[in-house]
Design an enzyme around this catalytic site. Structure first.
Site, PDB file in Angstrom:
ATOM      1  N   LYS A  52       5.183  12.659  28.452  1.00 26.84           N
ATOM      2  CA  LYS A  52       4.875  11.386  27.780  1.00 26.84           C
ATOM      3  C   LYS A  52       3.377  11.076  27.926  1.00 26.84           C
ATOM      4  CE  LYS A  52       9.555   9.736  28.378  1.00 26.84           C
ATOM      5  NZ  LYS A  52      10.540   9.087  29.217  1.00 26.84           N
ATOM      6  N   GLN A  96      10.860   5.056  34.262  1.00 27.25           N
ATOM      7  CA  GLN A  96      11.620   6.295  34.104  1.00 27.25           C
ATOM      8  C   GLN A  96      12.926   6.206  34.898  1.00 27.25           C
ATOM      9  OE1 GLN A  96      10.681   8.909  32.027  1.00 27.25           O
ATOM     10  NE2 GLN A  96      12.735   9.655  32.450  1.00 27.25           N
ATOM     11  N   ASP A 119      11.044   1.158  25.572  1.00 28.74           N
ATOM     12  CA  ASP A 119      12.216   2.028  25.722  1.00 28.74           C
ATOM     13  C   ASP A 119      13.427   1.418  25.002  1.00 28.74           C
ATOM     14  OD1 ASP A 119      12.366   4.549  26.738  1.00 28.74           O
ATOM     15  OD2 ASP A 119      12.439   3.936  28.847  1.00 28.74           O
TER      16      ASP A 119
END
Ligand code: NAD
Length: 296
Positions: A52, A96, A119
């Site tokens: 990412k 994450q 997200d």
């Protein structure tokens, strides 16, 4: 059979985003900024976060990586999120997953400012998605929609079977495919671990999205001729002959299923790459919304 190549489709999205950033920066404005929090040193999470951050650099985004030890308390992690929520230079925040067991993922996700929830896991984003309102779409289902769009695969009126009902993949995928949008308008059956007769249901599918985390689960006898197969699964399977000692396997038995399909995503090189594309598109939207708010 045509391969739905994540490298090709994600490259197209990244080029488009890179061009957007170049235009933004040429006006003297700052670039979009993604902040990623990584707790501990889980191998797969490290790999995802690294790619990412690397992709942000490729397209000209700023990124900040916040690393914390596995024993960070929930309160300290929530405080980190508050700091990023308040930081006016940060557009998107991603924590994450998975987090260590002593930390509530739900609490952590809910602590993220919904305007920075790139997200798309915050309850506000999930609610908006369900209502068909503009929102941050969870990156993996969003990436799959971008893949369908890239290859211009008609979905209207098709029967889509989604295997797996998680909040990050299966459920939002079922909402998107059933929604009234250009690559939606499917009739969707959402299956899970308590679904009986899964094989019969899959045999009726024009589109199968496999997101259950069981390598090679979808076999040719579950697939109708000409079906579109989207494989979301990513499982590390031990393999002494592989350099790293493992191979990445999808939820579909690719070799056996591909000849029956009309379109199929490979693993690796399919949905995983599109997930990053979805995340980066969300980050640009977060940036643009923030700039728009500042102008008001
Ligand atoms: P999860 O464990 O949260 O959910 C799995 C789902 O599959 C559950 O809803 C469960 O009911 C269902 N399931 C399990 N066994 C089943 C069975 N035998 N029959 C029918 N349904 C069954 O998983 P997740 O987070 O949704 O991830 C699923 C897979 O996708 C994993 O391999 C994960 O690594 C992968 N993944 C990939 C990406 C990507 O970018 N490609 C992103 C997220 C997750």
């Amino acid at each position: 059979m045509q391969l739905l190549d994540g490298r090709v489709a994600s490259k197209a999205v990244k080029e488009q985003l890179k061009a957007e950033v170049e235009k933004i920066v040429a006006t003297g404005a700052r670039a979009p900024h993604l902040a990623v929090i990584l707790v501990g040193n889980n191998g797969a999470s490290e790999t995802y976060v690294a790619s990412k951050v690397k992709t942000c650099a490729e397209i000209g985004y700023q990124s900040t990586m916040v690393r914390r030890d596995l024993d960070i308390t929930e309160a300290d992690l929530l405080a980190e999120i508050q700091k990023l929520n308040k930081d006016q230079s940060v557009d998107g925040i991603l924590v994450q997953l998975p987090l260590p067991k002593h930390i509530s993922e739900q609490k952590v996700i809910a602590a993220i400012d919904p305007t920075k929830d790139v997200d798309g896991f915050h309850p506000v984003s999930a609610g908006n998605l369900t209502l068909g309102m503009p929102t941050f779409i969870p990156a993996t289902p969003y990436g799959i929609m971008l893949m369908l769009e890239h290859y211009q695969i008609p979905t209207k009126g098709k029967h889509a079977v989604v295997i797996g009902r998680s909040n990050i993949v299966g459920r939002p995928m079922s909402i998107l495919l059933s929604g009234n949008n250009p690559y939606g308008n499917c009739t969707v059956t959402l299956c899970h671990s308590h679904t009986p007769n899964l094989q019969d249901i899959c045999l009726q599918a024009d589109i199968i999205v496999a997101a259950l985390g069981r390598p090679g689960f979808v076999q040719p006898e579950m697939v109708k001729d000409g079906a579109i197969i989207i494989d979301v699964g990513i499982t590390r399977v031990e393999d002494a002959t592989a350099k790293k000692g493992y191979r990445i396997k999808g939820d579909v038995d690719f070799e056996a299923v591909a000849p029956k399909s009309s379109y199929i995503t490979p693993v690796p090189g399919g949905v995983g790459l599109m997930t990053i594309a979805g995340l980066l598109k969300n980050t640009l939207v977060a940036y643009e919304n923030r700039q728009e708010d500042l102008r008001r």
